[in-house]
Design an enzyme around this catalytic site. Structure first.
Site, short mmCIF file in Angstrom:
data_model
loop_
_atom_site.label_atom_id
_atom_site.label_comp_id
_atom_site.label_asym_id
_atom_site.label_seq_id
_atom_site.Cartn_x
_atom_site.Cartn_y
_atom_site.Cartn_z
N GLU A 1 9.44 14.63 -7.74
CA GLU A 1 8.60 13.44 -7.91
C GLU A 1 8.82 12.86 -9.30
OE1 GLU A 1 4.41 13.98 -7.46
OE2 GLU A 1 4.55 14.98 -5.51
N LYS B 1 -6.24 8.08 -1.86
CA LYS B 1 -6.00 9.14 -2.84
C LYS B 1 -7.14 9.20 -3.84
CE LYS B 1 -2.16 10.64 -4.17
NZ LYS B 1 -0.87 10.91 -4.84
N GLU C 1 -1.32 4.28 -1.79
CA GLU C 1 -2.15 5.01 -0.82
C GLU C 1 -3.62 4.89 -1.22
OE1 GLU C 1 -0.20 8.99 0.10
OE2 GLU C 1 1.11 8.23 -1.50
N GLU D 1 -3.60 6.67 -9.44
CA GLU D 1 -3.20 7.53 -8.32
C GLU D 1 -2.95 6.73 -7.05
OE1 GLU D 1 -2.57 10.95 -8.01
OE2 GLU D 1 -2.43 10.72 -10.19
#
Length: 388
Positions: A261, A318, A315, A324
């Protein structure tokens, strides 16, 4: 002459912006209530010519949809499953249920056993990590799949006690025993060490000490490691080489490091310094440029660094700070979050339709190149006949 032309055409067919960048993958997270279905995601990945992706579970819908595609997948044994798959029989059941029915139609190339276990708040999981990894690998071997599927676990950079300069890289003392066992497994199976490396976090925590250009991999003077005398012009490579040095300190200098990542958020809370669209675009654009040139790190210049970008989508479910939920290249509805040169977006009410503007430009260049090469070959052929 026509054979030469056909060969030339084949060599340049499907010429695109990121065609052939086999060292670049992307993380396909699903922590959202408004994400497109897997078939549309596959269309997106195909249009971007991305052939590597990582998911954080073994979602059967994704595994089924991605069958017979060119996308290689890394799947995940969720953290809470580690105490279960420690048992070899349970591990065999897990692989038999979650992997075997889909392989090889779906190109599963890796299994991540847990995620960031060495630094997880639940410290009890650490004792299960290596036994779970060994059991999963044993199950793959029992089914004849171990030659095709690697087993490892992604680690947070917080697993390091020291990371600067890179040559000082070392693991935290409290994890060194389990880390040695883990590295022994990687060494014996030829599996990679996966690191989740985010220069953004380092910059956010010390914006007055760390150069933004260095963190973003923009043009900058960089730094020289005082011990190795190696020059680093970006923080990501320095972080990776710190991991290499940490492993070498424990006697495992030959293990490949891959970035499972990395990314940069396009939005954040007021105290999240540097979380902007401009910075996110710069970081990922620079990352893409480096991956296209198949670079290695200063410590391993001849070993291309495999990197998985985080993430494909923003997203919305999250937890945590605003950042985030804003690492995605795309919004869940298919609109582009910001342009890194990967794609230009066209949407319709029926489906997500994505094409790469860079690819279009490249195809135009390619068509022009083929045309003039063809003209050249024809002229050459006429000239040769006159000479006879």
């Amino acid at each position: 002459m026509i054979h030469v032309f056909l060969l030339f055409s084949l060599c340049f067919s499907d010429y695109g912006f990121i065609h052939g960048v086999s060292s670049l993958g992307i993380n396909y997270g699903q922590v959202g209530d408004n994400l497109p279905p897997p078939d549309k995601v596959l269309e997106l990945l195909t249009s971007l010519k991305l052939t590597k992706a990582r998911i954080y579970d073994t979602n059967p819908q994704i595994l089924t949809t991605f069958a017979n595609s060119d996308v290689e997948l890394i799947v995940t044994v969720e953290n809470q499953m580690l105490p279960v798959v420690v048992d070899p029989q349970q591990a065999l059941q897990w692989v038999t249920t979650h992997i075997k029915p889909y392989f090889p139609a779906t190109k599963i190339t890796g299994i991540a056993v847990g995620n960031e276990i060495f630094t997880d708040d639940d410290t009890s999981l650490l004792g299960y990590l290596v036994p779970a990894i060994v059991s999963i690998h044993g199950a793959l071997a029992q089914l004849g799949l171990d030659k095709y599927i690697q087993v490892s676990t992604p680690n947070s950079l917080a697993v390091l006690e020291e990371s600067y300069p890179p040559s000082a890289g070392s693991f935290k003392g409290e994890v060194s025993s389990v880390m040695s066992q883990f590295l022994q497994f990687l060494s014996s199976t030829g599996s990679p060490f996966w690191i989740n490396a985010y220069p953004y976090f380092a910059y956010k925590d010390s914006p007055n000490k760390i150069s933004l250009d260095y963190a973003l991999s923009n043009k900058n003077p960089g730094m020289v490691d005082p011990y190795t005398r190696l020059h680093y012009d970006n923080m990501l490579y320095a972080q990776v080489d710190a991991v290499v040095c940490a492993m070498s300190r424990l006697g495992y200098g030959g293990i490949e490091v891959r970035v499972s990542e990395t990314g940069w958020p396009s939005k954040g809370d007021p105290d999240e310094v540097g979380a902007t669209v401009h910075n996110a675009a710069a970081y990922n654009r620079n990352l893409l440029r480096r991956q296209m040139s198949k670079e290695g790190t200063p410590l391993r210049p001849n070993m291309r660094l495999e990197v998985y970008l985080f993430a494909l989508f923003n997203e919305d479910l999250k937890p945590g700070p605003t950042s985030e939920r804003n690492y995605g290249l795309f919004q869940p509805d298919g609109t582009i979050a910001y342009n890194v040169g990967l794609s230009a977006l066209a949407t319709s009410s029926a489906s997500i339709s994505l094409t790469s503007s860079a690819t279009k430009a490249s195809k135009v260049e390619y068509q022009s190149l083929v045309y003039w090469m063809f003209v050249y070959l024809l002229i050459l052929q006429v000239f040769m006949r006159r000479q006879q």
